[in-house]
Design an enzyme around this catalytic site. Structure first.
Site, PDB file in Angstrom:
ATOM      1  N   SER B  14       3.610  11.374  -2.570  1.00  0.00           N
ATOM      2  CA  SER B  14       2.205  11.096  -2.874  1.00  0.00           C
ATOM      3  C   SER B  14       1.707   9.885  -2.089  1.00  0.00           C
ATOM      4  CB  SER B  14       2.027  10.811  -4.370  1.00  0.00           C
ATOM      5  OG  SER B  14       2.427  11.908  -5.135  1.00  0.00           O
ATOM      6  N   ARG B  37      -1.608   2.575  -5.354  1.00  0.00           N
ATOM      7  CA  ARG B  37      -1.251   2.993  -6.712  1.00  0.00           C
ATOM      8  C   ARG B  37      -2.498   3.386  -7.514  1.00  0.00           C
ATOM      9  NH1 ARG B  37       3.219   3.657  -9.296  1.00  0.00           N
ATOM     10  NH2 ARG B  37       4.345   2.723  -7.543  1.00  0.00           N
ATOM     11  N   HIS B  40      -3.416   6.767  -6.281  1.00  0.00           N
ATOM     12  CA  HIS B  40      -2.413   7.682  -6.818  1.00  0.00           C
ATOM     13  C   HIS B  40      -2.741   8.092  -8.257  1.00  0.00           C
ATOM     14  CE1 HIS B  40       1.687   8.179  -8.789  1.00  0.00           C
ATOM     15  NE2 HIS B  40       1.707   9.116  -7.880  1.00  0.00           N
TER      16      HIS B  40
END
Lengths: 207, 207
Positions: B14, B37, B40
């Site tokens: 990812s 993050r 994500h």
């Protein structure tokens, strides 16, 4: 500093702003309550185009919620985000098994994700509503179990987020013949998932 | 059906996809870990342009996290989303007071939100890192208390989401002279907040 301090007033004003800014749409009044609550939670108007509510899904959800529902969530964040007072009024129960010792063990032994092992456990317990905000692997697993006749939930809220498998896990849900609410593509997540559950509960419970 | 089942492998892939698709940027390596993050967690690349990390905020956050941090969160969802194993390794503690009986009572008596009452309580307890994913009213309250010299946290993660006050609550944070990480505009939320805390912890803790 002056600012609105009443939570219900804040929410009401927010929904009015969302209604004004979202523009034209073909949603029913009930669908609109879900769409607006998801936008309220994310401040992301793209959800207007990404949300897909299968025919009869809202009625199926309300029907399930009226009968002491057992709700499975794939994350503890969703579990936290579900309004517990509303759920209590409905004599419902929400569970998340990813942190259970036996689920950890099972996942390790089978080399699967904890979410997958959690789904297997949940299917033995006749869950009414499955809610996925994170784990595509868990949603794939549920789809397998439904096809094998091992699960028949009343509603699936399928909104895993992410870049590996999330989008694919949400494709072709109609072939399951189970009512569903989903977000097409990569978006979704725990806050989106919880807001959909809450939107459904608020349709039938005084707040 | 074939799909990746290893959680760390899913995350690694990812992050690679996010890196490829996010295009050019001026982030440092550490800032990039936070930005990636958050993307994500949301699948929303807009965060690349909305995230603002004040100078020294990452270092201040890491320093606080290394010293048995006390972390305040304005929602139980953020509390759930913080990686407890990492926090445990850091001998840290995270608290959310919105459901405390005394906080309810205080909020009702003063006609303020529960989040505001929770902030007042937290300021008496020397919180190191304040994390806001939901309540602009709570962030406004903290800003007042800081200006009055009643609070001096080491880091503020200020990412309330929404349409009434959220954007305003995040404006002018630099005047507080406290390191901060924020999301400009309406976006943010509990998943964004938790992912920022986790990104900081993962910089100093083995996973």
């Amino acid at each position: 500093m002056r600012y609105i301090k009443n939570p219900m007033e804040i929410e009401k004003t927010s929904f009015e702003i969302i209604g004004r800014e979202m523009g034209e749409h073909n949603f029913t009044e009930a669908q609109l309550q879900i769409v607006k609550r998801v936008i309220h939670t994310t401040a992301d108007f793209q959800y207007k185009d990404l949300l897909e509510i299968s025919e009869g899904a809202i009625e199926a959800g309300k029907e399930a919620l009226r009968n002491s529902p057992l709700i499975y969530t794939d994350t503890n964040m969703i579990l936290s985000g579900i309004n517990k007072r509303a759920l209590g009024t409905l004599k419902g129960n929400a569970i998340c098994y990813v942190n259970l010792e036996e689920v950890h063990k099972e996942a390790k032994e089978k080399s699967i994700t904890r979410s997958m092992a959690a789904v297997e456990k949940a299917c033995d317990e006749n869950v009414d509503i499955f809610v996925f905000g994170n784990a595509p692997t868990a949603l794939f697993k549920l789809r397998e179990l439904i096809k094998e006749g091992k699960a028949k939930p009343k509603l699936i809220i399928a909104v895993p987020v992410g870049f590996v498998g999330a989008s694919e896990s949400k494709e072709g849900l109609e072939e399951l013949n189970i009512p569903y609410i989903t977000v097409r593509g990569r978006k979704g997540g725990s806050t989106v998932a919880a807001s959909i559950v809450n939107a459904l509960m608020y349709m039938i419970v005084e707040r």
